[in-house]
Scaffold this motif. Sequence first.
Motif, PDB file in Angstrom:
ATOM      1  N   SER A   1     -28.568  -6.051  10.157  1.00  0.00           N
ATOM      2  CA  SER A   1     -27.235  -6.332   9.641  1.00  0.00           C
ATOM      3  C   SER A   1     -26.411  -7.136  10.634  1.00  0.00           C
ATOM      4  O   SER A   1     -25.745  -8.109  10.271  1.00  0.00           O
ATOM      5  CB  SER A   1     -26.520  -5.026   9.308  1.00  0.00           C
TER       6      SER A   1
ATOM      7  N   HIS B   1     -24.731 -10.884  10.287  1.00  0.00           N
ATOM      8  CA  HIS B   1     -23.319 -11.202  10.513  1.00  0.00           C
ATOM      9  C   HIS B   1     -23.160 -12.312  11.554  1.00  0.00           C
ATOM     10  O   HIS B   1     -22.353 -13.229  11.378  1.00  0.00           O
ATOM     11  CB  HIS B   1     -22.566  -9.948  10.966  1.00  0.00           C
TER      12      HIS B   1
ATOM     13  N   LEU C   1     -27.690 -10.104   4.363  1.00  0.00           N
ATOM     14  CA  LEU C   1     -26.397  -9.595   3.914  1.00  0.00           C
ATOM     15  C   LEU C   1     -26.218  -9.813   2.423  1.00  0.00           C
ATOM     16  O   LEU C   1     -26.850 -10.690   1.824  1.00  0.00           O
ATOM     17  CB  LEU C   1     -25.260 -10.297   4.674  1.00  0.00           C
TER      18      LEU C   1
ATOM     19  N   VAL D   1     -20.484 -10.758   1.241  1.00  0.00           N
ATOM     20  CA  VAL D   1     -20.247 -10.689   2.688  1.00  0.00           C
ATOM     21  C   VAL D   1     -20.420 -12.068   3.306  1.00  0.00           C
ATOM     22  O   VAL D   1     -19.595 -12.520   4.119  1.00  0.00           O
ATOM     23  CB  VAL D   1     -21.204  -9.677   3.346  1.00  0.00           C
ATOM     24  N   VAL D   2     -21.492 -12.762   2.914  1.00  0.00           N
ATOM     25  CA  VAL D   2     -21.719 -14.121   3.419  1.00  0.00           C
ATOM     26  C   VAL D   2     -20.587 -15.038   2.974  1.00  0.00           C
ATOM     27  O   VAL D   2     -20.098 -15.879   3.735  1.00  0.00           O
ATOM     28  CB  VAL D   2     -23.077 -14.665   2.936  1.00  0.00           C
TER      29      VAL D   2
ATOM     30  N   ALA E   1     -17.526 -14.329   2.447  1.00  0.00           N
ATOM     31  CA  ALA E   1     -16.287 -14.069   3.181  1.00  0.00           C
ATOM     32  C   ALA E   1     -16.182 -14.934   4.429  1.00  0.00           C
ATOM     33  O   ALA E   1     -15.081 -15.325   4.842  1.00  0.00           O
ATOM     34  CB  ALA E   1     -16.206 -12.595   3.560  1.00  0.00           C
ATOM     35  N   TYR E   2     -17.308 -15.269   5.029  1.00  0.00           N
ATOM     36  CA  TYR E   2     -17.285 -16.079   6.241  1.00  0.00           C
ATOM     37  C   TYR E   2     -16.909 -17.539   5.965  1.00  0.00           C
ATOM     38  O   TYR E   2     -16.569 -18.273   6.897  1.00  0.00           O
ATOM     39  CB  TYR E   2     -18.642 -16.020   6.945  1.00  0.00           C
TER      40      TYR E   2
ATOM     41  N   TRP F   1     -11.094 -16.360  -3.094  1.00  0.00           N
ATOM     42  CA  TRP F   1     -11.362 -14.945  -2.788  1.00  0.00           C
ATOM     43  C   TRP F   1     -11.414 -14.120  -4.071  1.00  0.00           C
ATOM     44  O   TRP F   1     -12.291 -13.278  -4.236  1.00  0.00           O
ATOM     45  CB  TRP F   1     -10.291 -14.401  -1.850  1.00  0.00           C
TER      46      TRP F   1
ATOM     47  N   THR G   1     -15.087 -12.426  -5.016  1.00  0.00           N
ATOM     48  CA  THR G   1     -15.193 -10.966  -4.904  1.00  0.00           C
ATOM     49  C   THR G   1     -15.493 -10.318  -6.237  1.00  0.00           C
ATOM     50  O   THR G   1     -15.618  -9.101  -6.316  1.00  0.00           O
ATOM     51  CB  THR G   1     -13.895 -10.364  -4.321  1.00  0.00           C
TER      52      THR G   1
ATOM     53  N   ASN H   1     -22.051 -17.806  -1.888  1.00  0.00           N
ATOM     54  CA  ASN H   1     -22.526 -17.950  -0.518  1.00  0.00           C
ATOM     55  C   ASN H   1     -23.195 -19.289  -0.297  1.00  0.00           C
ATOM     56  O   ASN H   1     -23.994 -19.452   0.598  1.00  0.00           O
ATOM     57  CB  ASN H   1     -23.497 -16.813  -0.173  1.00  0.00           C
TER      58      ASN H   1
END
Length: 302
Positions: A4, A8, A241, A245-246, A248-249, A285, A289, A298
């Motif tokens: 994990s 990240h 991931l 999550v990916v 979000a970066y 976002w 999400t 992603n």
Amino acid sequence: MSESLKGHLAALTAACLFGLMSPVCKVVMNSGVMDGPALASLRVSGSALMFWLVSFFVRGQRVRRRDWPALIAMSLCGMGLNQFLYVTGVQYTSPTNGCVIGTNTPIMALLLSAVFLKIRITRRRGLGIVIACGGALLLLLGSAQGEGGRLSGDFLCLGSQAAAACYFVFFRRLIRRYRVITLMKWLFTISALAVLPISVPEWQQLQWGELQSEEWMGCAYVVGVGTFLCYLLLNAGQSRLAPPVVAAYNYVQPLIAATVGILWGVDILTWQKSFAILLILAGVWLVTTSRRSAAQANAPQH
């Protein structure tokens, strides 16, 4: 180090390096020696060579004959048009504008999915689309008023993201079927051959001897780091991931582009542009999400 944590670190590093792409491209092209088409051609061709070199050290994978037509179309969308339009667009707009517009890929992917794949747009997604479109219009209005960007460059960057959205919506099966090195090797090779009629005249006219060390380093970054390494890092993050999550970066990219662009003197940040950035990121976002749209969230943006 846990898997994990590796994911990240890979995703964060890729986002930061992607964010540096637009300021670096701007610095290279501001020299007046190399323009957008020449740099884009170098990016595609150089990346193809690097992926070929790496392919000799990994287990090979044969492409099925029936997949070649789709692979060619996929290459023209995801590598040819996407990268060619983006780099050329950055030449005519600000690094921040180019990077922020790049975050709209999930929005465009969702709209294409709704039209062609009949994916339902929920209230949350619809609100996200409206907010992001409002931010994009505000950003375009600022460019029309000469606030650090030009409309022509912004529209080229929008076209780049539309091509990227087609890549992820219409060719998802191929993306899942082949390993990243196999896929990238052939996609970049096909794109390099496709832009060859543009590349050869550009390179013949280019005054290579006039490029300073700063421009050479910028070219090396665009090919070796901002493209080749970023694609490998992004794949490493995606394999460890969850897609949201990916995704979000991706919000790190405009922050990096704006900060570095201002420090290097190739960009300006106005209140109108700042508000537009917030609107676009908030809209993206809301879309990314949402569970069903996370699969397209992603994607690498340029």
